[in-house]
Design an enzyme around this catalytic site. Structure first.
Site, mmCIF file in Angstrom:
data_model
loop_
_atom_site.group_PDB
_atom_site.id
_atom_site.type_symbol
_atom_site.label_atom_id
_atom_site.label_comp_id
_atom_site.label_asym_id
_atom_site.label_seq_id
_atom_site.Cartn_x
_atom_site.Cartn_y
_atom_site.Cartn_z
ATOM 1 C CG ASP A 67 48.059 41.100 48.897
ATOM 2 O OD1 ASP A 67 49.013 41.403 49.277
ATOM 3 O OD2 ASP A 67 48.220 40.103 47.906
ATOM 4 C CG ASP A 136 48.280 30.126 42.406
ATOM 5 O OD1 ASP A 136 48.969 31.108 42.578
ATOM 6 O OD2 ASP A 136 47.293 30.164 43.168
ATOM 7 C CG HIS A 138 48.712 34.174 43.322
ATOM 8 N ND1 HIS A 138 48.521 33.534 44.693
ATOM 9 C CD2 HIS A 138 50.127 34.712 43.693
ATOM 10 C CE1 HIS A 138 49.456 33.591 45.452
ATOM 11 N NE2 HIS A 138 50.212 34.319 45.000
ATOM 12 C CD GLU A 143 45.098 32.160 44.774
ATOM 13 O OE1 GLU A 143 45.920 32.368 43.933
ATOM 14 O OE2 GLU A 143 45.146 31.859 45.904
HETATM 15 P P1 PGA Z 1 56.920 34.727 47.574
HETATM 16 O O1 PGA Z 1 55.316 34.910 47.090
HETATM 17 O O2 PGA Z 1 57.495 36.004 47.137
HETATM 18 O O3 PGA Z 1 56.796 34.410 49.044
HETATM 19 O O4 PGA Z 1 57.389 33.559 46.717
HETATM 20 C C1 PGA Z 1 54.875 35.615 46.067
HETATM 21 C C2 PGA Z 1 53.294 35.763 45.817
HETATM 22 O O5 PGA Z 1 52.589 34.938 46.456
HETATM 23 O O6 PGA Z 1 52.834 36.739 45.176
#
Ligand code: PGA
Length: 276
Positions: A67, A136, A138, A143
């Site tokens: 992304d 959350d 994702h 999301e």
């Molecule tokens: P993080 O993010 O590795 O910074 O916890 C993971 C994500 O949001 O996919």
């Protein structure tokens, strides 16, 4: 899903690095799907170490990132282009022609999303996808409520994701609210997936996606439908799994088998002698 409980963040990163090393040695022109965020930084450090110390060759490897924020140019320090360059690409011998990251500055966003999907197809599909999970649930920026069949598209971030990611920005109001992201359907087409999870903050969502129902509310749970997923997590992230003892038992049993395809999963990280 094969669940591999490691001691801590460093061991999680080491095990994941070993899995990636094996894949590249077996197929030097592997197509890797890569992730950003705090979790994969240790894995990227391992990849850099293996390149420097063991000559692991990335010259034929192609990468696709999951992304990119909408509206951030590649040189912006919080863009995922910049993150990947700083944390991995500039340290290894990957060809810039083989690096794909969605263009967050594209004027024709739908066209950009279709182009991205086409490039993945042209490359022969993704052999190995590295994933992290948001608090959350994702994967990439899919999301809660995202279609489990979704493709690369524009997505509005949840408020909780904006808050989570504010730690990388000077002010919360600077965090973009939109991103171009591979879809859940795009991700599920990868031939093999490794999800890495670290820390107590992720323990509840980890139990949900590994042991809960498959639901668009926790898009990572769609990985249960994929035939080849390894979840590499540390003790803290595993602390709410109901069947953690069983997963450890499985790894112990496998150590007794010779020639298992995922042998690397239960290798223990060697203790390094400190210099001097
Ligand atoms: P993080 O993010 O590795 O910074 O916890 C993971 C994500 O949001 O996919």
């Amino acid at each position: 899903m094969e669940v591999i409980v490691t001691r801590d963040y460093d061991e999680m990163s080491w095990v994941t690095g070993q899995i990636i090393r094996r894949r590249i040695l077996r197929k030097p022109d592997s197509v890797l799907g890569l992730a950003t965020g705090g979790t994969p930084i240790g894995t990227y450090k391992e990849m850099i170490r293996m390149h420097r110390e063991e000559g692991l060759d990335f010259s034929k490897v192609t990468t696709f990132n999951l992304d990119e924020y909408l509206g951030l140019p590649p040189a912006h320090p919080q863009s995922y282009h910049y993150f990947m360059h700083e944390n991995l690409f500039k340290h290894i011998n990957i060809s810039p022609r083989h690096i794909f990251i969605p263009n967050g500055m594209a004027e024709d966003i739908d066209g950009q999303c279709q182009w991205y999907e086409e490039q993945i197809r042209k490359a022969g599909g993704i052999d190995f996808q590295l994933l992290g999970i948001g608090s959350d649930g994702h994967i990439a920026f899919n999301e809660p409520g995202s279609s489990l069949g979704s493709r690369t598209r524009l997505k509005t971030l949840t408020e909780s994701t904006v808050q989570d990611n504010a730690r990388f920005f000077e002010r919360e109001e600077d965090v973009p609210h939109f991103a171009i992201t591979m879809g859940v359907g795009t991700i599920l087409e990868a031939r093999e997936i490794v999800m890495i999870v670290s820390g107590e903050k992720k323990a509840a969502v980890c139990a949900e996606f590994v042991e809960g129902p498959v639901t668009a509310r926790v898009t990572a749970s769609a990985l249960q439908l994929h035939p080849r997923v390894e979840v590499v997590l540390d003790e803290a992230a595993a602390s709410q799994l109901q069947h953690a003892d069983y997963y450890r038992w499985v790894q112990q049993q496998k150590q007794q088998l010779v020639g298992m395809p995922s042998q690397v999963s239960f290798l223990r990280r060697p203790v390094r002698k400190s210099k001097g």
